[in-house]
Design a protein around this motif. Structure first.
Motif, PDB file in Angstrom:
ATOM      1  N   LYS A 130      -3.104  11.917  -4.724  1.00  0.00           N
ATOM      2  CA  LYS A 130      -3.746  12.916  -3.868  1.00  0.00           C
ATOM      3  C   LYS A 130      -5.066  12.381  -3.325  1.00  0.00           C
ATOM      4  O   LYS A 130      -5.482  12.728  -2.215  1.00  0.00           O
ATOM      5  N   GLN A 131      -5.706  11.527  -4.088  1.00  0.00           N
ATOM      6  CA  GLN A 131      -7.016  11.006  -3.714  1.00  0.00           C
ATOM      7  C   GLN A 131      -6.942   9.950  -2.613  1.00  0.00           C
ATOM      8  O   GLN A 131      -7.840   9.843  -1.778  1.00  0.00           O
ATOM      9  N   HIS A 132      -5.851   9.172  -2.605  1.00  0.00           N
ATOM     10  CA  HIS A 132      -5.790   8.036  -1.684  1.00  0.00           C
ATOM     11  C   HIS A 132      -4.644   8.106  -0.670  1.00  0.00           C
ATOM     12  O   HIS A 132      -4.524   7.209   0.172  1.00  0.00           O
ATOM     13  N   ALA A 133      -3.830   9.154  -0.712  1.00  0.00           N
ATOM     14  CA  ALA A 133      -2.687   9.259   0.200  1.00  0.00           C
ATOM     15  C   ALA A 133      -3.100   9.294   1.662  1.00  0.00           C
ATOM     16  O   ALA A 133      -2.326   8.917   2.549  1.00  0.00           O
ATOM     17  N   HIS A 134      -4.350   9.703   1.936  1.00  0.00           N
ATOM     18  CA  HIS A 134      -4.827   9.776   3.321  1.00  0.00           C
ATOM     19  C   HIS A 134      -4.790   8.417   4.020  1.00  0.00           C
ATOM     20  O   HIS A 134      -4.757   8.343   5.260  1.00  0.00           O
ATOM     21  N   LEU A 135      -4.793   7.336   3.235  1.00  0.00           N
ATOM     22  CA  LEU A 135      -4.738   5.997   3.820  1.00  0.00           C
ATOM     23  C   LEU A 135      -3.427   5.760   4.581  1.00  0.00           C
ATOM     24  O   LEU A 135      -3.352   4.887   5.448  1.00  0.00           O
ATOM     25  N   MET A 136      -2.398   6.547   4.247  1.00  0.00           N
ATOM     26  CA  MET A 136      -1.083   6.407   4.892  1.00  0.00           C
ATOM     27  C   MET A 136      -0.835   7.502   5.924  1.00  0.00           C
ATOM     28  O   MET A 136       0.300   7.700   6.355  1.00  0.00           O
ATOM     29  N   LYS A 137      -1.870   8.212   6.325  1.00  0.00           N
ATOM     30  CA  LYS A 137      -1.702   9.314   7.279  1.00  0.00           C
ATOM     31  C   LYS A 137      -1.032   8.815   8.560  1.00  0.00           C
ATOM     32  O   LYS A 137      -1.478   7.852   9.170  1.00  0.00           O
ATOM     33  N   GLY A 138       0.056   9.471   8.925  1.00  0.00           N
ATOM     34  CA  GLY A 138       0.791   9.091  10.127  1.00  0.00           C
ATOM     35  C   GLY A 138       2.044   8.292   9.840  1.00  0.00           C
ATOM     36  O   GLY A 138       2.817   8.008  10.757  1.00  0.00           O
ATOM     37  N   VAL A 139       2.289   7.942   8.568  1.00  0.00           N
ATOM     38  CA  VAL A 139       3.468   7.128   8.248  1.00  0.00           C
ATOM     39  C   VAL A 139       4.756   7.879   8.571  1.00  0.00           C
ATOM     40  O   VAL A 139       5.791   7.268   8.853  1.00  0.00           O
ATOM     41  N   ASN A 140       4.703   9.209   8.557  1.00  0.00           N
ATOM     42  CA  ASN A 140       5.888  10.014   8.869  1.00  0.00           C
ATOM     43  C   ASN A 140       6.342   9.842  10.316  1.00  0.00           C
ATOM     44  O   ASN A 140       7.471  10.188  10.668  1.00  0.00           O
ATOM     45  N   ARG A 141       5.496   9.265  11.144  1.00  0.00           N
ATOM     46  CA  ARG A 141       5.831   9.056  12.557  1.00  0.00           C
ATOM     47  C   ARG A 141       6.470   7.689  12.797  1.00  0.00           C
ATOM     48  O   ARG A 141       6.894   7.390  13.918  1.00  0.00           O
ATOM     49  N   ALA A 142       6.554   6.871  11.762  1.00  0.00           N
ATOM     50  CA  ALA A 142       7.122   5.524  11.895  1.00  0.00           C
ATOM     51  C   ALA A 142       8.640   5.588  11.985  1.00  0.00           C
ATOM     52  O   ALA A 142       9.277   6.503  11.447  1.00  0.00           O
ATOM     53  N   ASN A 143       9.229   4.607  12.659  1.00  0.00           N
ATOM     54  CA  ASN A 143      10.688   4.489  12.709  1.00  0.00           C
ATOM     55  C   ASN A 143      11.249   3.821  11.469  1.00  0.00           C
ATOM     56  O   ASN A 143      12.383   4.083  11.062  1.00  0.00           O
ATOM     57  N   SER A 144      10.449   2.926  10.873  1.00  0.00           N
ATOM     58  CA  SER A 144      10.903   2.239   9.658  1.00  0.00           C
ATOM     59  C   SER A 144       9.696   1.876   8.804  1.00  0.00           C
ATOM     60  O   SER A 144       8.607   1.641   9.313  1.00  0.00           O
ATOM     61  N   VAL A 145       9.927   1.858   7.494  1.00  0.00           N
ATOM     62  CA  VAL A 145       8.864   1.556   6.532  1.00  0.00           C
ATOM     63  C   VAL A 145       9.429   0.654   5.436  1.00  0.00           C
ATOM     64  O   VAL A 145      10.483   0.951   4.864  1.00  0.00           O
ATOM     65  N   ALA A 146       8.739  -0.448   5.160  1.00  0.00           N
ATOM     66  CA  ALA A 146       9.098  -1.323   4.037  1.00  0.00           C
ATOM     67  C   ALA A 146       8.139  -1.044   2.887  1.00  0.00           C
ATOM     68  O   ALA A 146       6.930  -0.897   3.103  1.00  0.00           O
ATOM     69  N   TRP A 147       8.674  -0.995   1.662  1.00  0.00           N
ATOM     70  CA  TRP A 147       7.855  -0.616   0.500  1.00  0.00           C
ATOM     71  C   TRP A 147       8.363  -1.349  -0.735  1.00  0.00           C
ATOM     72  O   TRP A 147       9.559  -1.441  -0.954  1.00  0.00           O
ATOM     73  N   ASN A 148       7.431  -1.885  -1.524  1.00  0.00           N
ATOM     74  CA  ASN A 148       7.791  -2.590  -2.767  1.00  0.00           C
ATOM     75  C   ASN A 148       7.178  -1.887  -3.973  1.00  0.00           C
ATOM     76  O   ASN A 148       6.020  -2.140  -4.322  1.00  0.00           O
ATOM     77  N   PRO A 149       7.922  -1.036  -4.665  1.00  0.00           N
ATOM     78  CA  PRO A 149       7.398  -0.416  -5.894  1.00  0.00           C
ATOM     79  C   PRO A 149       7.045  -1.437  -6.977  1.00  0.00           C
ATOM     80  O   PRO A 149       6.264  -1.138  -7.875  1.00  0.00           O
ATOM     81  N   HIS A 150       7.607  -2.655  -6.878  1.00  0.00           N
ATOM     82  CA  HIS A 150       7.292  -3.661  -7.904  1.00  0.00           C
ATOM     83  C   HIS A 150       5.874  -4.204  -7.761  1.00  0.00           C
ATOM     84  O   HIS A 150       5.428  -4.984  -8.614  1.00  0.00           O
ATOM     85  N   GLY A 195       0.763  -1.235   0.000  1.00  0.00           N
ATOM     86  CA  GLY A 195       0.000   0.000   0.000  1.00  0.00           C
ATOM     87  C   GLY A 195       0.798   1.291   0.000  1.00  0.00           C
ATOM     88  O   GLY A 195       0.223   2.369  -0.190  1.00  0.00           O
ATOM     89  N   GLY A 196       2.107   1.239   0.189  1.00  0.00           N
ATOM     90  CA  GLY A 196       2.900   2.460   0.274  1.00  0.00           C
ATOM     91  C   GLY A 196       2.800   3.351  -0.946  1.00  0.00           C
ATOM     92  O   GLY A 196       2.933   4.576  -0.856  1.00  0.00           O
ATOM     93  N   SER A 197       2.535   2.763  -2.083  1.00  0.00           N
ATOM     94  CA  SER A 197       2.488   3.527  -3.334  1.00  0.00           C
ATOM     95  C   SER A 197       1.311   4.499  -3.396  1.00  0.00           C
ATOM     96  O   SER A 197       1.292   5.392  -4.251  1.00  0.00           O
ATOM     97  N   VAL A 198       0.330   4.356  -2.498  1.00  0.00           N
ATOM     98  CA  VAL A 198      -0.798   5.291  -2.527  1.00  0.00           C
ATOM     99  C   VAL A 198      -0.360   6.711  -2.204  1.00  0.00           C
ATOM    100  O   VAL A 198      -1.098   7.666  -2.476  1.00  0.00           O
ATOM    101  N   LEU A 199       0.839   6.891  -1.666  1.00  0.00           N
ATOM    102  CA  LEU A 199       1.326   8.226  -1.358  1.00  0.00           C
ATOM    103  C   LEU A 199       1.472   9.089  -2.611  1.00  0.00           C
ATOM    104  O   LEU A 199       1.501  10.320  -2.526  1.00  0.00           O
ATOM    105  N   PHE A 200       1.560   8.462  -3.775  1.00  0.00           N
ATOM    106  CA  PHE A 200       1.638   9.235  -5.017  1.00  0.00           C
ATOM    107  C   PHE A 200       0.288   9.830  -5.404  1.00  0.00           C
ATOM    108  O   PHE A 200       0.224  10.726  -6.239  1.00  0.00           O
TER     109      PHE A 200
END
Length: 259
Positions: A73-93, A66-71
Motif C-alpha cells: 500500500k505504501q509503494h504501489a503508487h510507483l506503478m500508477k497507470g500500469v492498468n493502461r498497459a497492453n502487456s506487462v512482464a514481471w518476475n516474482p523471483h 519493480g512489479g512486486s511493489v503492487l503488493f
C-alpha cells in the motif's frame, strides 16, 4: 531521454515519435520500465500511456524488478497507470524472492495473442476433440510448452505468506534501502541503492574494482558495481532478501569504508 532520476521523459518521447514518423518510420511499441537495473527507477506510466494512446502504440511495461511493489500500500503508487498497459512482464523471483525461476507475462488482450504467436497446432500434443472448451488449454499458448510450471512456485509461496507477507517483504526492502540512502547513496530511494566515494569519476573506475577484489579475497561480501553515465563505477546494492536486517546494511557500509 531520461530525467535526473533515470525515468523516461514523456514529452521527449512524444517528440521522438513525431520525428520518427516524419522520417517515414512506423513506431509501433513503447517499452517502459518499472525498476531499472541500476537505479531502480520507475517510469511515469500514466503520462506515457497518454502518449501511446495519442499515437495508437502498444505500451509494454518491463516490471520484472519493480512489479512486486503492487503488493505494498505504501509503494504501489510507483506503478500508477500500469492498468493502461497492453502487456506487462514481471518476475516474482526478484523482489519477492520466489524460487528461481518464476516469470509472468500479463496481457490485456482480446486477440488471443499468445496462441497466435506460439501455437504449433501439434495434434500429437494438444488434441482438439476434447469434451471441454480447448481454449482453456494453456499448453499451446506457452513458450515453454511442457517445462516446469513457474506459477506453481508463486502460488505455493502466496498460500504460505499471504498478500500481507508479500507487502511486508516489499516494505522491508524499501526501508533498508532508504536508511542506506539517507546516509550514503547517490540514487533515488528505491530498493536499489548506488554508492560511491568522493573521488573523481575517473578514479571511480579504478577504486570500485579494487574494493571488490579485497572484499572477495577476505570473504566478507560480494557486492556488484557498474558505471552510471559518465560518473564512473558505483557499487549497487539491490535490497530484497526477507532475512536482511539493519545490522546487515550497516555492515555493508562499514565494510566498504574499511576496505
Amino acid at each position: 531521454m531520461i530525467d535526473y532520476r533515470g525515468r523516461m521523459d514523456p514529452v521527449d518521447l512524444d517528440e521522438k515519435i513525431k520525428l520518427a514518423k516524419s522520417q517515414g518510420a512506423v513506431p509501433f511499441l513503447v517499452s517502459c520500465t518499472c525498476g531499472t537495473t541500476v537505479r531502480g527507477a520507475f517510469d511515469p506510466l500514466d503520462l506515457i500511456a497518454d502518449v501511446c494512446e495519442k499515437h495508437k502504440l502498444w505500451m509494454h511495461v518491463d516490471a520484472a524488478w519493480g512489479g512486486s511493489v503492487l503488493f505494498s500500500k505504501q509503494h504501489a503508487h510507483l506503478m500508477k497507470g500500469v492498468n493502461r498497459a497492453n502487456s506487462v512482464a514481471w518476475n516474482p523471483h526478484k523482489m519477492l524472492a520466489t524460487g528461481l525461476q518464476c516469470s509472468a507475462l500479463l496481457l490485456q488482450d482480446t486477440m488471443n495473442l499468445l496462441r497466435n504467436c506460439h501455437s504449433a497446432n501439434a495434434t500429437y500434443l494438444f488434441q482438439q476433440d476434447k469434451f471441454y472448451d480447448v481454449k482453456f488449454d494453456v499448453g499451446d499458448k506457452s513458450v515453454q510448452c511442457s517445462r516446469k510450471v513457474d506459477c506453481l512456485k508463486f502460488w505455493l509461496m502466496w498460500k504460505a505468506v499471504g498478500s500481507n507477507g508479500f507487502a511486508d517483504r516489499v516494505d522491508k526492502a524499501f526501508s533498508h534501502a532508504g536508511k542506506a540512502y539517507s546516509c550514503y547513496a547517490t540514487s533515488i530511494p528505491t530498493s536499489n541503492v548506488t554508492l560511491r566515494g568522493t573521488q573523481s569519476a575517473e578514479d571511480h573506475h579504478c577504486v570500485a574494482p579494487v574494493i571488490k577484489e579485497r572484499m572477495m579475497k577476505q570473504g566478507t561480501m560480494m557486492v556488484g558495481y557498474q558505471p552510471l553515465g559518465n560518473k564512473g563505477n558505483f557499487f549497487r546494492l539491490v535490497v530484497f532478501s526477507p532475512v536482511l536486517s539493519q545490522k546487515d546494511m550497516d555492515f555493508v557500509i562499514d565494510e566498504i569504508e574499511r576496505l
